[in-house]
Design a protein around this motif. Sequence first.
Motif, PDB file in Angstrom:
ATOM      1  N   ARG A 123     -33.626 -39.621  27.446  1.00  0.00           N
ATOM      2  CA  ARG A 123     -33.134 -38.409  28.092  1.00  0.00           C
ATOM      3  C   ARG A 123     -32.279 -37.559  27.159  1.00  0.00           C
ATOM      4  NH1 ARG A 123     -31.513 -40.393  34.260  1.00  0.00           N
ATOM      5  NH2 ARG A 123     -33.577 -41.247  34.797  1.00  0.00           N
ATOM      6  N   ASP A 124     -32.089 -37.995  25.945  1.00  0.00           N
ATOM      7  CA  ASP A 124     -31.312 -37.225  24.984  1.00  0.00           C
ATOM      8  C   ASP A 124     -32.161 -36.117  24.387  1.00  0.00           C
ATOM      9  OD1 ASP A 124     -29.201 -38.857  25.444  1.00  0.00           O
ATOM     10  OD2 ASP A 124     -29.460 -40.073  23.646  1.00  0.00           O
ATOM     11  N   TRP A 125     -31.504 -35.112  23.837  1.00  0.00           N
ATOM     12  CA  TRP A 125     -32.204 -34.016  23.200  1.00  0.00           C
ATOM     13  C   TRP A 125     -31.435 -33.607  21.958  1.00  0.00           C
ATOM     14  CZ3 TRP A 125     -29.155 -29.708  22.751  1.00  0.00           C
ATOM     15  CH2 TRP A 125     -28.052 -29.636  23.614  1.00  0.00           C
ATOM     16  N   ALA A 126     -32.080 -32.826  21.132  1.00  0.00           N
ATOM     17  CA  ALA A 126     -31.453 -32.365  19.891  1.00  0.00           C
ATOM     18  C   ALA A 126     -32.011 -31.001  19.524  1.00  0.00           C
ATOM     19  CB  ALA A 126     -31.714 -33.363  18.753  1.00  0.00           C
ATOM     20  N   HIS A 127     -31.278 -30.293  18.672  1.00  0.00           N
ATOM     21  CA  HIS A 127     -31.753 -29.034  18.127  1.00  0.00           C
ATOM     22  C   HIS A 127     -32.429 -29.299  16.783  1.00  0.00           C
ATOM     23  CE1 HIS A 127     -30.093 -26.402  21.119  1.00  0.00           C
ATOM     24  NE2 HIS A 127     -28.870 -26.843  20.927  1.00  0.00           N
ATOM     25  N   LEU A 128     -33.646 -28.816  16.636  1.00  0.00           N
ATOM     26  CA  LEU A 128     -34.346 -28.862  15.366  1.00  0.00           C
ATOM     27  C   LEU A 128     -34.120 -27.516  14.688  1.00  0.00           C
ATOM     28  CD1 LEU A 128     -36.314 -30.478  13.572  1.00  0.00           C
ATOM     29  CD2 LEU A 128     -38.189 -29.332  14.774  1.00  0.00           C
ATOM     30  N   LEU A 129     -33.320 -27.498  13.622  1.00  0.00           N
ATOM     31  CA  LEU A 129     -32.941 -26.258  12.952  1.00  0.00           C
ATOM     32  C   LEU A 129     -33.882 -25.986  11.780  1.00  0.00           C
ATOM     33  CD1 LEU A 129     -29.043 -26.634  12.877  1.00  0.00           C
ATOM     34  CD2 LEU A 129     -30.486 -25.604  14.635  1.00  0.00           C
ATOM     35  N   VAL A 130     -34.323 -24.750  11.650  1.00  0.00           N
ATOM     36  CA  VAL A 130     -35.185 -24.310  10.561  1.00  0.00           C
ATOM     37  C   VAL A 130     -34.312 -23.564   9.563  1.00  0.00           C
ATOM     38  CG1 VAL A 130     -37.255 -23.029   9.955  1.00  0.00           C
ATOM     39  CG2 VAL A 130     -37.062 -24.070  12.224  1.00  0.00           C
TER      40      VAL A 130
ATOM     41  N   ALA B 149     -34.126 -20.400  12.568  1.00  0.00           N
ATOM     42  CA  ALA B 149     -34.588 -20.581  13.940  1.00  0.00           C
ATOM     43  C   ALA B 149     -34.165 -21.966  14.397  1.00  0.00           C
ATOM     44  CB  ALA B 149     -36.110 -20.433  14.025  1.00  0.00           C
ATOM     45  N   SER B 150     -34.225 -22.192  15.699  1.00  0.00           N
ATOM     46  CA  SER B 150     -33.937 -23.517  16.234  1.00  0.00           C
ATOM     47  C   SER B 150     -34.880 -23.797  17.397  1.00  0.00           C
ATOM     48  CB  SER B 150     -32.476 -23.628  16.695  1.00  0.00           C
ATOM     49  OG  SER B 150     -32.226 -22.773  17.791  1.00  0.00           O
ATOM     50  N   ARG B 151     -35.199 -25.065  17.572  1.00  0.00           N
ATOM     51  CA  ARG B 151     -36.037 -25.513  18.672  1.00  0.00           C
ATOM     52  C   ARG B 151     -35.384 -26.732  19.314  1.00  0.00           C
ATOM     53  NH1 ARG B 151     -37.988 -21.299  17.649  1.00  0.00           N
ATOM     54  NH2 ARG B 151     -40.200 -20.722  17.486  1.00  0.00           N
ATOM     55  N   THR B 152     -35.539 -26.881  20.614  1.00  0.00           N
ATOM     56  CA  THR B 152     -35.003 -28.029  21.326  1.00  0.00           C
ATOM     57  C   THR B 152     -36.086 -29.090  21.457  1.00  0.00           C
ATOM     58  OG1 THR B 152     -33.510 -26.609  22.589  1.00  0.00           O
ATOM     59  CG2 THR B 152     -33.926 -28.815  23.458  1.00  0.00           C
ATOM     60  N   VAL B 153     -35.769 -30.327  21.077  1.00  0.00           N
ATOM     61  CA  VAL B 153     -36.737 -31.421  21.151  1.00  0.00           C
ATOM     62  C   VAL B 153     -36.084 -32.610  21.834  1.00  0.00           C
ATOM     63  CG1 VAL B 153     -38.003 -30.712  19.093  1.00  0.00           C
ATOM     64  CG2 VAL B 153     -36.089 -32.296  18.856  1.00  0.00           C
ATOM     65  N   GLY B 154     -36.892 -33.392  22.534  1.00  0.00           N
ATOM     66  CA  GLY B 154     -36.411 -34.626  23.126  1.00  0.00           C
ATOM     67  C   GLY B 154     -36.368 -35.738  22.101  1.00  0.00           C
ATOM     68  N   LEU B 155     -35.484 -36.721  22.311  1.00  0.00           N
ATOM     69  CA  LEU B 155     -35.332 -37.815  21.353  1.00  0.00           C
ATOM     70  C   LEU B 155     -35.965 -39.112  21.843  1.00  0.00           C
ATOM     71  CD1 LEU B 155     -31.763 -37.401  19.834  1.00  0.00           C
ATOM     72  CD2 LEU B 155     -33.979 -36.961  18.777  1.00  0.00           C
TER      73      LEU B 155
ATOM     74  N   ASP C 127     -42.847 -36.681  22.850  1.00  0.00           N
ATOM     75  CA  ASP C 127     -43.306 -35.388  23.367  1.00  0.00           C
ATOM     76  C   ASP C 127     -42.544 -34.282  22.652  1.00  0.00           C
ATOM     77  OD1 ASP C 127     -44.248 -33.253  24.779  1.00  0.00           O
ATOM     78  OD2 ASP C 127     -43.509 -33.881  26.734  1.00  0.00           O
ATOM     79  N   GLY C 128     -43.277 -33.365  22.037  1.00  0.00           N
ATOM     80  CA  GLY C 128     -42.633 -32.241  21.367  1.00  0.00           C
ATOM     81  C   GLY C 128     -42.006 -31.247  22.316  1.00  0.00           C
ATOM     82  N   GLY C 129     -42.371 -31.310  23.610  1.00  0.00           N
ATOM     83  CA  GLY C 129     -41.749 -30.445  24.602  1.00  0.00           C
ATOM     84  C   GLY C 129     -42.308 -29.032  24.594  1.00  0.00           C
ATOM     85  N   ASP C 130     -41.759 -28.216  25.489  1.00  0.00           N
ATOM     86  CA  ASP C 130     -42.240 -26.851  25.665  1.00  0.00           C
ATOM     87  C   ASP C 130     -41.722 -25.905  24.592  1.00  0.00           C
ATOM     88  OD1 ASP C 130     -43.565 -27.642  27.954  1.00  0.00           O
ATOM     89  OD2 ASP C 130     -41.875 -27.131  29.268  1.00  0.00           O
ATOM     90  N   ASP C 131     -40.707 -26.331  23.837  1.00  0.00           N
ATOM     91  CA  ASP C 131     -40.093 -25.442  22.847  1.00  0.00           C
ATOM     92  C   ASP C 131     -40.630 -25.711  21.442  1.00  0.00           C
ATOM     93  OD1 ASP C 131     -38.393 -23.340  22.245  1.00  0.00           O
ATOM     94  OD2 ASP C 131     -36.700 -24.636  21.758  1.00  0.00           O
ATOM     95  N   ARG C 132     -41.723 -26.435  21.349  1.00  0.00           N
ATOM     96  CA  ARG C 132     -42.273 -26.745  20.019  1.00  0.00           C
ATOM     97  C   ARG C 132     -42.715 -25.456  19.337  1.00  0.00           C
ATOM     98  NH1 ARG C 132     -46.133 -30.459  19.304  1.00  0.00           N
ATOM     99  NH2 ARG C 132     -45.620 -31.624  21.173  1.00  0.00           N
ATOM    100  N   PRO C 133     -42.648 -25.389  18.001  1.00  0.00           N
ATOM    101  CA  PRO C 133     -43.094 -24.180  17.295  1.00  0.00           C
ATOM    102  C   PRO C 133     -44.590 -23.952  17.489  1.00  0.00           C
ATOM    103  CG  PRO C 133     -41.770 -25.607  15.870  1.00  0.00           C
ATOM    104  CD  PRO C 133     -42.075 -26.391  17.096  1.00  0.00           C
ATOM    105  N   SER C 134     -44.978 -22.702  17.567  1.00  0.00           N
ATOM    106  CA  SER C 134     -46.394 -22.369  17.633  1.00  0.00           C
ATOM    107  C   SER C 134     -46.965 -22.328  16.217  1.00  0.00           C
ATOM    108  CB  SER C 134     -46.592 -21.010  18.307  1.00  0.00           C
ATOM    109  OG  SER C 134     -46.205 -19.964  17.434  1.00  0.00           O
ATOM    110  N   PRO C 135     -48.285 -22.478  16.057  1.00  0.00           N
ATOM    111  CA  PRO C 135     -48.873 -22.365  14.710  1.00  0.00           C
ATOM    112  C   PRO C 135     -48.573 -21.032  14.049  1.00  0.00           C
ATOM    113  CG  PRO C 135     -50.449 -23.342  16.244  1.00  0.00           C
ATOM    114  CD  PRO C 135     -49.287 -22.880  17.072  1.00  0.00           C
TER     115      PRO C 135
END
Length: 313
Positions: free
Chosen positions: A115-122, A131-137, A158-166
Amino acid sequence: MCVEVWDDEKPVQWWTLVDAVVVAHQPHPADPARYDIVLGAGVRNEESFFELPAAPRFELFAGTTVAAASAGRCSAVDGLFGTRADPAPVPLELIGCEPAEPLLAALRRPRRSERDWAHLLVLDRRGAVMASRTVGLSITGARPSVLGGALVDITLTDGGDDRPSPAARPVWAQWYQGPPAEPNLWAPYDSQGRAEWLDLTTRAWRAPAPQPDRSGGEHHLDGRFITDVPGLHCAIGEALLGPGRYYGREWNAFKDCLGGGFGVAPPFALTWHDSEIARRALADVVEDPQGRLSYFEEIVQLLERRGVTVLLR
């Protein structure tokens, strides 16, 4: 596409049809002026019914994630009202991780991190956040990285709904050296790529810190590449503030920027070169489904209402 279900006054339910393709169509048996259309699409349920209207009306809209235009209406819709299974999770691979707490804790006890999450920072080459994306851990597995050393490759369940698009990858690669210094570098991208470009401008405008608003003077808008809504906002931002700068990414944000606090505020003059390109490209894009003006016309009208002198060329 979007399908809205209306009662007598307002929409009460809507679905987004993703990657919609017309599979078949034929004249409606009872009215040859109408058509029965079969679509193949991914279906995303946006809201839940409180109660299905006794005599629902179905409104259709087509376009992009930024703006859509009316695509007509229909008397009935099949295939949307059934219960749908949640889509299967799509894993996300993190390559070459140098884990620190709390990621190390998640690796030691992956089940406790579901249930944890993190910010994936670009980051760009200087370490600035692009940029940043929210991902589950929730972690499926971890192993020594293909990049070698002490790095780790991690698979998220699961990469979740906030995964980067191609579409994000080439835009991020272009911004990796820093925000753009030349105009129109966004122009070669399609609508999705231009939307990703606008995402990066939302962070870029904050660094350096915004200066007091400037008013007056004349700005020139290069309209040669404005063929969609994201392109319009890329071009306006460049015309007012320079390459890679933010001045709204859609209607409401643009209206907010005209209110001040984003570097340039009315009154000023705006000369829109090659404006006919945008007028034609956005002729069927409508911000207000009840309105009669195109997105292009609404933008021009909004500018003039806020005290901007607009010269269309």
